[in-house]
Write a protein that holds these residues in place. Structure first.
Motif, PDB file in Angstrom:
ATOM      1  N   ASP A 255      -1.956   2.649  -8.842  1.00 35.55           N
ATOM      2  CA  ASP A 255      -0.871   2.734  -7.943  1.00 35.55           C
ATOM      3  C   ASP A 255       0.577   2.898  -8.268  1.00 35.55           C
ATOM      4  OD1 ASP A 255      -2.541   2.972  -5.765  1.00 35.55           O
ATOM      5  OD2 ASP A 255      -2.254   0.662  -5.152  1.00 35.55           O
ATOM      6  N   VAL A 256       0.572   2.297  -9.518  1.00 29.62           N
ATOM      7  CA  VAL A 256       1.891   2.010 -10.207  1.00 29.62           C
ATOM      8  C   VAL A 256       2.066   2.468 -11.561  1.00 29.62           C
ATOM      9  CG1 VAL A 256       3.737   0.431 -10.765  1.00 29.62           C
ATOM     10  CG2 VAL A 256       2.074  -0.152  -8.917  1.00 29.62           C
ATOM     11  N   MET A 371       8.958  -2.789   3.283  1.00 36.43           N
ATOM     12  CA  MET A 371       7.720  -1.681   2.643  1.00 36.43           C
ATOM     13  C   MET A 371       8.024  -0.416   3.517  1.00 36.43           C
ATOM     14  SD  MET A 371       4.357  -3.062   4.462  1.00 36.43           S
ATOM     15  CE  MET A 371       4.157  -2.745   6.387  1.00 36.43           C
ATOM     16  N   GLU A 372       9.046  -0.418   4.206  1.00 35.00           N
ATOM     17  CA  GLU A 372       9.339   0.878   5.065  1.00 35.00           C
ATOM     18  C   GLU A 372       9.781   2.200   4.046  1.00 35.00           C
ATOM     19  OE1 GLU A 372      11.300   0.462   8.635  1.00 35.00           O
ATOM     20  OE2 GLU A 372      11.588   2.627   9.096  1.00 35.00           O
ATOM     21  N   ARG A 373       9.377   3.092   4.186  1.00 34.73           N
ATOM     22  CA  ARG A 373       9.648   4.321   3.253  1.00 34.73           C
ATOM     23  C   ARG A 373      10.188   5.461   4.238  1.00 34.73           C
ATOM     24  NH1 ARG A 373       4.153   3.616   0.737  1.00 34.73           N
ATOM     25  NH2 ARG A 373       4.606   1.228   1.219  1.00 34.73           N
ATOM     26  N   PRO A 374      10.668   6.638   3.544  1.00 35.00           N
ATOM     27  CA  PRO A 374      10.836   8.047   4.194  1.00 35.00           C
ATOM     28  C   PRO A 374       9.452   8.422   4.627  1.00 35.00           C
ATOM     29  CG  PRO A 374      12.336   7.899   2.600  1.00 35.00           C
ATOM     30  CD  PRO A 374      11.324   6.662   2.299  1.00 35.00           C
ATOM     31  N   TYR A 375       9.255   9.250   5.406  1.00 32.91           N
ATOM     32  CA  TYR A 375       7.892  10.174   5.627  1.00 32.91           C
ATOM     33  C   TYR A 375       7.344  10.850   4.288  1.00 32.91           C
ATOM     34  CZ  TYR A 375       4.538  13.291   8.077  1.00 32.91           C
ATOM     35  OH  TYR A 375       3.423  13.975   8.298  1.00 32.91           O
ATOM     36  N   PHE A 376       6.332  10.538   3.835  1.00 28.80           N
ATOM     37  CA  PHE A 376       5.831  10.966   2.740  1.00 28.80           C
ATOM     38  C   PHE A 376       5.910  12.623   2.493  1.00 28.80           C
ATOM     39  CE2 PHE A 376       1.881  13.083   2.582  1.00 28.80           C
ATOM     40  CZ  PHE A 376       1.455  13.120   4.022  1.00 28.80           C
ATOM     41  N   ALA A 452       9.307  -2.066  -7.643  1.00 26.74           N
ATOM     42  CA  ALA A 452       8.527  -0.763  -7.128  1.00 26.74           C
ATOM     43  C   ALA A 452       9.082   0.416  -6.545  1.00 26.74           C
ATOM     44  CB  ALA A 452       7.351  -1.386  -6.360  1.00 26.74           C
ATOM     45  N   LEU A 473      -0.317  18.326  -2.713  1.00 26.57           N
ATOM     46  CA  LEU A 473       0.596  17.177  -2.504  1.00 26.57           C
ATOM     47  C   LEU A 473      -0.095  15.768  -2.687  1.00 26.57           C
ATOM     48  CD1 LEU A 473      -0.428  15.966   0.591  1.00 26.57           C
ATOM     49  CD2 LEU A 473       1.012  17.641   1.494  1.00 26.57           C
ATOM     50  N   SER A 474       0.708  15.092  -2.905  1.00 20.21           N
ATOM     51  CA  SER A 474       0.309  13.452  -2.966  1.00 20.21           C
ATOM     52  C   SER A 474       0.688  12.657  -2.059  1.00 20.21           C
ATOM     53  CB  SER A 474       0.386  12.802  -4.392  1.00 20.21           C
ATOM     54  OG  SER A 474       1.735  12.366  -4.330  1.00 20.21           O
ATOM     55  N   THR A 475       0.475  11.512  -1.557  1.00 14.44           N
ATOM     56  CA  THR A 475       1.213  10.701  -0.811  1.00 14.44           C
ATOM     57  C   THR A 475       2.064   9.645  -1.447  1.00 14.44           C
ATOM     58  OG1 THR A 475      -1.054   9.279  -0.453  1.00 14.44           O
ATOM     59  CG2 THR A 475      -0.173  10.743   1.333  1.00 14.44           C
ATOM     60  N   TRP A 476       2.686   8.496  -1.071  1.00 16.43           N
ATOM     61  CA  TRP A 476       3.378   7.525  -1.934  1.00 16.43           C
ATOM     62  C   TRP A 476       2.739   7.135  -3.128  1.00 16.43           C
ATOM     63  CZ3 TRP A 476       8.367   8.642  -2.176  1.00 16.43           C
ATOM     64  CH2 TRP A 476       9.020   9.033  -1.023  1.00 16.43           C
ATOM     65  N   TYR A 477       3.166   6.837  -4.129  1.00 18.20           N
ATOM     66  CA  TYR A 477       2.662   5.814  -5.166  1.00 18.20           C
ATOM     67  C   TYR A 477       3.970   5.265  -5.583  1.00 18.20           C
ATOM     68  CZ  TYR A 477      -1.647   8.505  -5.221  1.00 18.20           C
ATOM     69  OH  TYR A 477      -2.936   9.147  -4.711  1.00 18.20           O
ATOM     70  N   PHE A 478       4.084   4.355  -6.652  1.00 19.72           N
ATOM     71  CA  PHE A 478       5.113   3.705  -7.284  1.00 19.72           C
ATOM     72  C   PHE A 478       5.534   3.959  -8.742  1.00 19.72           C
ATOM     73  CE2 PHE A 478       3.471   1.596  -3.315  1.00 19.72           C
ATOM     74  CZ  PHE A 478       4.604   1.290  -2.801  1.00 19.72           C
TER      75      PHE A 478
ATOM     76  N   VAL B 112       5.387  -5.542 -12.257  1.00 25.38           N
ATOM     77  CA  VAL B 112       5.573  -4.871 -11.071  1.00 25.38           C
ATOM     78  C   VAL B 112       4.365  -4.545 -10.179  1.00 25.38           C
ATOM     79  CG1 VAL B 112       6.959  -3.255  -9.562  1.00 25.38           C
ATOM     80  CG2 VAL B 112       7.834  -4.428 -11.483  1.00 25.38           C
ATOM     81  N   GLY B 184      -6.714  12.598  -1.999  1.00 24.51           N
ATOM     82  CA  GLY B 184      -5.323  12.689  -2.135  1.00 24.51           C
ATOM     83  C   GLY B 184      -4.650  11.714  -1.289  1.00 24.51           C
ATOM     84  N   TRP B 224       5.223   6.361   7.740  1.00 23.24           N
ATOM     85  CA  TRP B 224       5.548   7.087   6.537  1.00 23.24           C
ATOM     86  C   TRP B 224       4.427   7.312   5.559  1.00 23.24           C
ATOM     87  CZ3 TRP B 224       7.205   2.181   8.027  1.00 23.24           C
ATOM     88  CH2 TRP B 224       6.655   1.173   7.278  1.00 23.24           C
TER      89      TRP B 224
END
Lengths: 523, 266
Positions: A255-256, A371-376, A452, A473-478, B112, B184, B224
């Motif tokens: 993930d990171v 933990m809120e982020r913009p739309y991926f 993160a 595409l991918s979704t959110w990672y960190f 982290v 994915g 999101w």
């Protein structure tokens, strides 16, 4: 039918004596087939189910009885065990899943018996699939000499023509390949063995070399053995060489992404040797099928990411396999064939244009507190995302704000990022560099250590007609910018070790004293 | 196969029995349990719990009888005092010390990690939604296609077609959320075979989730992250109801109904 089966079953038993034989019920098999298989393979087994247009490679047409993954000679029917293997384990890199955990033994055997009824070849008693005899793998397959021999024969039996000199499926013939039904087919990228249809091991690869993949341009090399062009061992070396191109184990998603802090200048060149010592993170990419027009055949299957920082700037290296340096008119034939093959949300004919290869790295404009982020998927009207976008032609990178998949506003180039790219035999390597802080704090992400930072990736291959919403595409990672471990961190482990050792020695000394006293008392 | 007297001595000795038991328990928990049908890898914290339990059990057993306890202690004492075991002694001390140091370092080191992804799996649906400009009241809403039992099979077949052309890449051939694009996405696509998804829901809830997708989730559903498209842009109302019929038909679940708020039976 029965008589024909017996021949095949005799073979089946000899291959796989552990599979118990029970009454194969094609009627029960039909029920299973209609429920779980017909959506892709079609009610009549012709491979033209309702989902067929939405996947590449296409589902198998059972009426032709031509199978890629077999243990039999080229041009022959597969054994029952071959069919069971495909059903049980699925075909990696395609839409065919592994059914072993999803259907019972009986259901799978019945459905196998049923799908054979789609072709008269299986009931023809004069057809006896000839099992190839495979020698066992010679040892030393990972040694330098074995790999040298493997590489030598990789070239001399012309693997490079389709699979490319570095094995990324970018050989000179690659754009012209099609399978027997005329659909576009790509030479396998030999660096991703976890996507090989017939299995990932050297043994699996050797088997494919011997049997060929019927119905595709991949031939059998058994005849070269008969002609004594090369020996069994040399063909094994080719398989072992091909195996060596992929990592020892299939990559796992983490993930990171950790960006280590280094002193001094960052490696800005994609081929700087410093990158070989940086941890590499793997992220699978999939087709954009969320907004119209959707894209069901993404060309870029995965991206590898490395990152470093020096307290002042960050460098991110992105590596991905792409068979073409787009735009490349040499690939037009493939592009056209692909557009004709895949389902599309657009009506009307698709006209070719010199589409470039592209890559986007996406961050939120600010590191989020919660933990809120913009739309991926490239943000939205209410929440923009900050992106670095690189393209192959005209070569260069820009930063900008996206507010949804169809709105991208470029930011002034003052604060970067800088990008340097190389295309090397089917692979792009791009290094982005930017200072951690910039003047435009409202729009541009200010990188901070120890946080993160959400990150996502998008990739386009121009020669696969990818542009705009047609992408991978991918979704959110960190992404995390690490700090060197502060010396204070080592204090408590050292104290713990001293105490442990002290106590341990105390125990030993006391035990020895007691033992000495006892010995003295006895003596 | 004859056991050598040497091996026999070890097998009969309580210390080596205890050690063997601990190793065996570890192997069974870590490698044996995941092989059982319907089970998965045992998390390391649970492994630790099991191992402590086994250790306590073993200690109770060996200390239960004085003679056995004395015999049990023998190799330990020997390790501590005997001249010929000096090397073993030093090795044990060094390994234990390093292990403690490493574990402590792991505890104090800050790294982290991805922030926890807390989300409400089934957030409360709105009372009504606007579907392509038409207001629909979700509360009490039933699948209108079920009112025509004579055409149910045809509607389900239609739903199947829509599923295979739209939902399959993510939700998969087996409706278990493991389609060829699933890798994915994080979170993974919903698994309809699981008893925690459509089996728990009314068809109107499923309609809302399909129609509005990820972007239509309330904040607690972490909109999101969800890659679920807003199917309102692709499918008609009738097509969505048909695909919902197919989901329940193919998995064998019964939708939760408004009268008896139960359901979830196969």
């Amino acid at each position: 039918m029965r008589v024909g089966l017996i021949g095949a079953l005799a073979v089946f038993l000899s291959v796989s004596p552990t599979v118990r034989l029970s009454a194969q019920d094609t009627t029960a098999g039909k029920t299973v087939y209609v429920k779980w298989c017909a959506g892709c393979h079609g009610e009549t087994g012709d491979g033209k189910g309702v989902a067929a247009l939405y996947m590449l490679p296409r589902p198998r047409d059972f009426t032709g009885a031509v199978y890629k993954i077999r243990t039999t000679a080229s041009g022959q029917l597969p054994t029952d065990a071959d069919l069971m293997r495909a059903i049980d384990e699925g075909l990696p890199g395609t839409a065919m899943p592994a059914w072993q955990t999803r259907l019972s033994d009986g259901e799978r055997r019945n459905v196998m018996a049923y799908l054979k009824t789609f072709s008269s070849f299986f009931s023809d008693t004069s057809q006896h699939p000839q099992l190839l005899k495979f020698s066992s793998e010679p040892g030393g397959g990972t040694g330098a000499e074995a790999l040298r021999v493997g590489r030598q024969f990789y070239d001399s039996i012309h693997c490079y023509k389709c699979h490319g000199p570095q094995g990324r499926g970018d050989g000179p013939s690659a754009p012209d390949l099609k399978d027997d039904p005329g659909q576009p087919i790509l030479a396998a990228d030999l660096h991703e063995n976890w996507r090989f249809r017939g299995g990932a091991t050297a043994e699996d690869i050797y088997r494919q070399l011997r049997t060929g993949l019927d119905g595709t341009p991949m031939p059998s090399f058994s005849d070269l053995l008969d002609q004594k062009f090369l020996t069994e061992e040399q063909l094994w070396r080719v398989a072992q060489y091909v195996r060596s191109l992929s990592p020892p184990k299939a990559p796992e998603v983490r993930d990171v992404i950790h960006a280590r802090q280094i002193a001094g200048t960052l490696p800005v060149s994609p081929d700087d040797s410093a990158w070989s010592r940086v941890d590499d993170y793997y992220f699978p990419l999939v087709g954009q099928i969320i907004r119209k027009p959707r894209w069901f055949a993404p060309a870029v299957a995965a991206i590898w990411v490395q990152a470093l920082h020096n307290g002042n700037a960050i460098a991110v290296r992105l590596t991905w396999d792409d068979r073409s340096q787009s735009p490349d008119t040499g690939w037009n034939k493939y592009t056209r064939r692909l557009l004709q093959t895949m389902a599309s949300d657009d009506s009307g004919p698709q006209t070719l244009a010199p589409w470039p290869d592209q890559l986007a790295v996406q961050f939120p404009p600010k590191i989020p507190e919660g933990m809120e982020r913009p739309y991926f998927l490239m943000g939205s009207n209410s929440g923009s995302v900050y992106q670095w976008r690189w393209r192959s032609a005209p070569r260069g990178a820009v930063a900008g704000l996206a507010r949804g998949i169809d709105r991208f506003d470029t930011l002034p180039p003052a604060s970067g990022p800088a990008a340097r790219a190389v295309w090397d035999h089917g692979q792009w390597r791009v290094v982005f560099t930017r200072t951690l802080a910039t003047a435009d704090t409202a729009n541009e992400l200010q990188f901070a250590v120890g946080r993160a930072i959400p990150v996502a990736f998008f990739a386009w291959d121009g020669s696969s007609a990818e542009r705009d919403t047609r992408m991978a595409l991918s979704t959110w990672y960190f992404l995390a910018l690490d700090q060197p471990t502060p010396p204070g961190t080592f204090i408590s482990p050292v104290i713990a070790m001293v105490v442990t050792l002290g106590l341990g020695m105390l125990v030993v000394v006391r035990a020895q004293r007691r033992d000495g006293r006892r010995a003295a008392a006895r003596g | 196969m004859t056991r050598s007297p040497n091996l026999r001595r070890y097998l009969d000795h309580p210390f080596w029995q205890a050690l063997g038991l601990l190793v065996l328990a570890y192997l069974v928990i870590v490698y044996g349990v995941p092989l059982l049908p319907g089970s998965s890898l045992v998390p390391s914290s649970v492994v630790l719990q099991y191992m402590v339990t086994v250790l306590v059990g073993v200690l109770i057993y060996v200390s239960d009888n004085d003679e056995r306890w004395a015999l049990f202690k023998q190799p330990l004492v020997a390790m501590l005092v005997e001249q010929r075991l000096r090397l073993v002694r030093i090795l044990v001390l060094a390994v234990v010390t390093l292990l403690v140091g490493w574990v402590t370092f792991g505890q104090v080191r800050t790294t982290v990690a991805a922030p926890p992804n807390l989300r409400s799996i089934h957030p409360a649906p709105p009372a009504e939604v606007t579907f392509r400009g038409k207001t629909m009241t979700l509360t009490g809403l039933e699948n209108p296609l079920r009112q025509q039992p004579e055409s149910l099979a045809a509607f389900t077949a239609y739903g199947k077609e829509i599923y295979y052309q739209n939902c399959l890449p993510c939700h998969g051939d087996h409706l278990d959320g493991l389609g060829h694009f699933a890798a994915g996405f994080n979170p993974l696509p919903a698994n309809f075979q699981d008893n925690g998804t459509i089996a728990q829901l009314t068809e109107s809830f499923v309609f809302w989730r399909v129609a509005k997708g990820g972007p239509g989730l309330p904040r607690e559903g972490t909109p999101w992250n969800s890659a679920m498209p807003r199917w309102e842009d692709f499918l008609t109302e009738r097509q969505i109801w048909a695909v919902i019929l197919f989901l329940y038909d193919q998995t064998g679940w019964k939708p939760r109904t408004w009268e008896k708020a139960e359901g979830g039976a196969k």
